[in-house]
Scaffold this motif. Sequence first.
Motif, PDB file in Angstrom:
ATOM      1  N   SER A   1     -20.560  -7.543  16.009  1.00 14.47           N
ATOM      2  CA  SER A   1     -19.136  -7.235  15.835  1.00 14.47           C
ATOM      3  C   SER A   1     -18.720  -7.397  14.381  1.00 14.47           C
ATOM      4  O   SER A   1     -19.364  -8.112  13.609  1.00 14.47           O
ATOM      5  CB  SER A   1     -18.319  -8.194  16.728  1.00 14.47           C
ATOM      6  OG  SER A   1     -16.943  -8.093  16.488  1.00 14.47           O
TER       7      SER A   1
ATOM      8  N   ALA B   1     -28.679 -10.867  15.770  1.00 11.52           N
ATOM      9  CA  ALA B   1     -28.753 -12.135  16.507  1.00 11.52           C
ATOM     10  C   ALA B   1     -27.334 -12.569  16.827  1.00 11.52           C
ATOM     11  O   ALA B   1     -26.559 -12.913  15.929  1.00 11.52           O
ATOM     12  CB  ALA B   1     -29.464 -13.185  15.651  1.00 11.52           C
TER      13      ALA B   1
ATOM     14  N   VAL C   1     -24.346 -13.664  20.351  1.00  7.61           N
ATOM     15  CA  VAL C   1     -24.215 -14.190  21.720  1.00  7.61           C
ATOM     16  C   VAL C   1     -23.518 -13.196  22.647  1.00  7.61           C
ATOM     17  O   VAL C   1     -23.374 -13.453  23.834  1.00  7.61           O
ATOM     18  CB  VAL C   1     -23.457 -15.542  21.722  1.00  7.61           C
ATOM     19  CG1 VAL C   1     -24.319 -16.632  21.097  1.00  7.61           C
ATOM     20  CG2 VAL C   1     -22.118 -15.429  20.995  1.00  7.61           C
ATOM     21  N   GLN C   2     -23.082 -12.070  22.088  1.00  3.16           N
ATOM     22  CA  GLN C   2     -22.460 -11.025  22.918  1.00  3.16           C
ATOM     23  C   GLN C   2     -23.540  -9.998  23.270  1.00  3.16           C
ATOM     24  O   GLN C   2     -23.731  -9.000  22.550  1.00  3.16           O
ATOM     25  CB  GLN C   2     -21.332 -10.340  22.152  1.00  3.16           C
ATOM     26  CG  GLN C   2     -20.180 -11.256  21.782  1.00  3.16           C
ATOM     27  CD  GLN C   2     -18.958 -10.467  21.357  1.00  3.16           C
ATOM     28  OE1 GLN C   2     -18.297  -9.821  22.153  1.00  3.16           O
ATOM     29  NE2 GLN C   2     -18.656 -10.510  20.062  1.00  3.16           N
TER      30      GLN C   2
ATOM     31  N   VAL D   1     -26.235 -19.405  16.964  1.00  4.66           N
ATOM     32  CA  VAL D   1     -26.638 -20.007  15.688  1.00  4.66           C
ATOM     33  C   VAL D   1     -26.309 -21.495  15.594  1.00  4.66           C
ATOM     34  O   VAL D   1     -26.728 -22.161  14.650  1.00  4.66           O
ATOM     35  CB  VAL D   1     -26.033 -19.264  14.463  1.00  4.66           C
ATOM     36  CG1 VAL D   1     -26.558 -17.853  14.375  1.00  4.66           C
ATOM     37  CG2 VAL D   1     -24.512 -19.305  14.487  1.00  4.66           C
TER      38      VAL D   1
ATOM     39  N   PRO E   1     -19.596 -17.382   7.215  1.00  4.40           N
ATOM     40  CA  PRO E   1     -18.788 -18.256   6.374  1.00  4.40           C
ATOM     41  C   PRO E   1     -17.484 -18.671   7.049  1.00  4.40           C
ATOM     42  O   PRO E   1     -17.022 -18.024   7.952  1.00  4.40           O
ATOM     43  CB  PRO E   1     -18.513 -17.412   5.142  1.00  4.40           C
ATOM     44  CG  PRO E   1     -18.705 -16.018   5.550  1.00  4.40           C
ATOM     45  CD  PRO E   1     -19.666 -16.010   6.705  1.00  4.40           C
TER      46      PRO E   1
ATOM     47  N   TYR F   1     -13.571 -21.248   6.339  1.00  5.86           N
ATOM     48  CA  TYR F   1     -12.419 -21.280   5.435  1.00  5.86           C
ATOM     49  C   TYR F   1     -12.183 -22.557   4.633  1.00  5.86           C
ATOM     50  O   TYR F   1     -12.721 -23.599   4.932  1.00  5.86           O
ATOM     51  CB  TYR F   1     -11.152 -20.910   6.226  1.00  5.86           C
ATOM     52  CG  TYR F   1     -10.770 -19.505   5.917  1.00  5.86           C
ATOM     53  CD1 TYR F   1     -11.200 -18.456   6.715  1.00  5.86           C
ATOM     54  CD2 TYR F   1     -10.044 -19.230   4.760  1.00  5.86           C
ATOM     55  CE1 TYR F   1     -10.909 -17.155   6.392  1.00  5.86           C
ATOM     56  CE2 TYR F   1      -9.740 -17.934   4.431  1.00  5.86           C
ATOM     57  CZ  TYR F   1     -10.166 -16.904   5.243  1.00  5.86           C
ATOM     58  OH  TYR F   1      -9.882 -15.622   4.908  1.00  5.86           O
TER      59      TYR F   1
ATOM     60  N   PRO G   1     -15.391 -12.985   1.887  1.00  3.94           N
ATOM     61  CA  PRO G   1     -14.488 -11.837   1.957  1.00  3.94           C
ATOM     62  C   PRO G   1     -13.023 -12.249   2.040  1.00  3.94           C
ATOM     63  O   PRO G   1     -12.700 -13.334   2.518  1.00  3.94           O
ATOM     64  CB  PRO G   1     -14.907 -11.147   3.269  1.00  3.94           C
ATOM     65  CG  PRO G   1     -15.806 -12.080   3.987  1.00  3.94           C
ATOM     66  CD  PRO G   1     -15.975 -13.332   3.178  1.00  3.94           C
TER      67      PRO G   1
ATOM     68  N   GLY H   1      -9.240 -10.899   3.723  1.00  2.00           N
ATOM     69  CA  GLY H   1      -8.923 -10.531   5.100  1.00  2.00           C
ATOM     70  C   GLY H   1      -9.403  -9.127   5.433  1.00  2.00           C
ATOM     71  O   GLY H   1      -9.144  -8.180   4.690  1.00  2.00           O
TER      72      GLY H   1
ATOM     73  N   SER I   1     -10.213 -11.115  13.468  1.00  2.00           N
ATOM     74  CA  SER I   1      -8.920 -11.254  12.792  1.00  2.00           C
ATOM     75  C   SER I   1      -7.807 -10.566  13.574  1.00  2.00           C
ATOM     76  O   SER I   1      -6.677 -11.060  13.621  1.00  2.00           O
ATOM     77  CB  SER I   1      -9.008 -10.713  11.362  1.00  2.00           C
ATOM     78  OG  SER I   1      -9.451  -9.377  11.358  1.00  2.00           O
TER      79      SER I   1
HETATM   80  N1  LIG Z   1     -12.330 -10.910   9.316  1.00  6.88           N
HETATM   81  C1  LIG Z   1     -11.903 -11.581   8.267  1.00  6.88           C
HETATM   82  O1  LIG Z   1     -10.792 -11.355   7.765  1.00  6.88           O
HETATM   83  C2  LIG Z   1     -12.783 -12.641   7.642  1.00  6.88           C
HETATM   84  C3  LIG Z   1     -12.461 -13.089   6.343  1.00  6.88           C
HETATM   85  C4  LIG Z   1     -13.259 -14.081   5.760  1.00  6.88           C
HETATM   86  C5  LIG Z   1     -14.334 -14.608   6.468  1.00  6.88           C
HETATM   87  N2  LIG Z   1     -14.597 -14.150   7.726  1.00  6.88           N
HETATM   88  C6  LIG Z   1     -15.731 -14.754   8.427  1.00  6.88           C
HETATM   89  O2  LIG Z   1     -16.736 -13.758   8.600  1.00  6.88           O
HETATM   90  C7  LIG Z   1     -17.470 -14.045   9.796  1.00  6.88           C
HETATM   91  C8  LIG Z   1     -17.479 -12.787  10.667  1.00  6.88           C
HETATM   92  O3  LIG Z   1     -16.138 -12.506  11.010  1.00  6.88           O
HETATM   93  P1  LIG Z   1     -15.685 -11.176  11.737  1.00  6.88           P
HETATM   94  O4  LIG Z   1     -14.265 -10.977  11.378  1.00  6.88           O
HETATM   95  O5  LIG Z   1     -16.667 -10.095  11.502  1.00  6.88           O
HETATM   96  O6  LIG Z   1     -15.717 -11.682  13.268  1.00  6.88           O
HETATM   97  P2  LIG Z   1     -16.144 -10.947  14.637  1.00  6.88           P
HETATM   98  O7  LIG Z   1     -15.605 -11.816  15.725  1.00  6.88           O
HETATM   99  O8  LIG Z   1     -15.789  -9.511  14.631  1.00  6.88           O
HETATM  100  O9  LIG Z   1     -17.738 -11.073  14.614  1.00  6.88           O
HETATM  101  C9  LIG Z   1     -18.344 -12.328  14.680  1.00  6.88           C
HETATM  102  C10 LIG Z   1     -19.605 -12.195  15.515  1.00  6.88           C
HETATM  103  O10 LIG Z   1     -20.247 -13.477  15.513  1.00  6.88           O
HETATM  104  C11 LIG Z   1     -20.711 -13.720  16.811  1.00  6.88           C
HETATM  105  N3  LIG Z   1     -20.851 -15.147  17.031  1.00  6.88           N
HETATM  106  C12 LIG Z   1     -19.878 -16.064  17.221  1.00  6.88           C
HETATM  107  N4  LIG Z   1     -20.404 -17.270  17.451  1.00  6.88           N
HETATM  108  C13 LIG Z   1     -21.742 -17.113  17.375  1.00  6.88           C
HETATM  109  C14 LIG Z   1     -22.833 -17.990  17.540  1.00  6.88           C
HETATM  110  N5  LIG Z   1     -22.644 -19.293  17.792  1.00  6.88           N
HETATM  111  N6  LIG Z   1     -24.088 -17.508  17.398  1.00  6.88           N
HETATM  112  C15 LIG Z   1     -24.300 -16.197  17.128  1.00  6.88           C
HETATM  113  N7  LIG Z   1     -23.306 -15.307  16.969  1.00  6.88           N
HETATM  114  C16 LIG Z   1     -22.040 -15.769  17.099  1.00  6.88           C
HETATM  115  C17 LIG Z   1     -19.664 -13.119  17.726  1.00  6.88           C
HETATM  116  O11 LIG Z   1     -20.190 -12.885  19.030  1.00  6.88           O
HETATM  117  C18 LIG Z   1     -19.330 -11.836  16.990  1.00  6.88           C
HETATM  118  O12 LIG Z   1     -20.163 -10.767  17.396  1.00  6.88           O
HETATM  119  C19 LIG Z   1     -16.759 -15.234  10.470  1.00  6.88           C
HETATM  120  O13 LIG Z   1     -17.459 -16.409  10.147  1.00  6.88           O
HETATM  121  C20 LIG Z   1     -15.398 -15.239   9.825  1.00  6.88           C
HETATM  122  O14 LIG Z   1     -14.835 -16.535   9.794  1.00  6.88           O
HETATM  123  C21 LIG Z   1     -13.861 -13.163   8.315  1.00  6.88           C
END
Ligand SMILES: NC(=O)c1ccc[n+]([C@@H]2O[C@H](COP(=O)([O-])OP(=O)(O)OC[C@H]3O[C@@H](n4cnc5c(N)ncnc54)[C@H](O)[C@@H]3O)[C@@H](O)[C@H]2O)c1
Length: 201
Positions: free
Chosen positions: A18, A38, A40-41, A64, A91, A93, A123, A125, A131
């Motif tokens: 995702s 890798a 969990v979905q 993870v 990553p 916050y 990154p 937002g 998000s």
């Molecule tokens: N979206 C943003 O604005 C943003 C900004 C800065 C940092 N981040 C960070 O980037 C990372 C990815 O965010 P995203 O927005 O793509 O989220 P997302 O929810 O779209 O994707 C995260 C993925 O990680 C997987 N996941 C969650 N827990 C897990 C685990 N224990 N083991 C394996 N996989 C796991 C989820 O199933 C999901 O597929 C996050 O750590 C988030 O905090 C996101």
Amino acid sequence: MSKTRMDGKVAIVTGGASGIGEAAARLFASCGATVVIADVQDELGEAVAASVAGGGCRYVRCDVTDEAQVEAAVAAAVAEHGRSTAGSGRPAYTASKHAVLGLVRAAAGELGRHGVRVNCVSPGGVATPLSCGLTGMSPEEMEAAAEPHNVLRGKVLKAADVAEAMLFLASDQAAFVSGHNLVVDGATTAVNYAVLQSVGL
Ligand SMILES: NC(=O)c1ccc[n+]([C@@H]2O[C@H](COP(=O)([O-])OP(=O)(O)OC[C@H]3O[C@@H](n4cnc5c(N)ncnc54)[C@H](O)[C@@H]3O)[C@@H](O)[C@H]2O)c1
């Protein structure tokens, strides 16, 4: 499509089912890497892997937070594909962001002797399922809400832009880059908002 090539490399993309991870999985595969998602979905991960053209992507279930599962996923990828050359992390916050950077630097220092590079991407937002779920907005609504507050104008940050930064760090173009935090936020954290607002910007 990026010109950077990842032929012969194996990328384990944690969280690759995702959002940012999915964008990275698709980009790395399009650049020739063999990608192991890798996550969990299971259903989503399988679907993303199956939709990657050329069959260079597969899914493994891996939480993870469970060291044994991480070891098993890496071992499976290495056994199947020879070696892993790139991995993606999750990553977090502010305080944890600094902790991540400390961890990255420490790991880069520790693992450098083995020829292993460790970097992270920070990154701004991005509209992703995470998000959008947190804000209760659609991707379009989230991008429209963020745009007026961006320092860098004329563009909104997309997951694919973050994936490009990840691709660079994982590629041979970054062969001597280690212990680095690549900020992809259009200067959001580079400026002081109070100062900007005080002069009407
Ligand atoms: N979206 C943003 O604005 C943003 C900004 C800065 C940092 N981040 C960070 O980037 C990372 C990815 O965010 P995203 O927005 O793509 O989220 P997302 O929810 O779209 O994707 C995260 C993925 O990680 C997987 N996941 C969650 N827990 C897990 C685990 N224990 N083991 C394996 N996989 C796991 C989820 O199933 C999901 O597929 C996050 O750590 C988030 O905090 C996101």
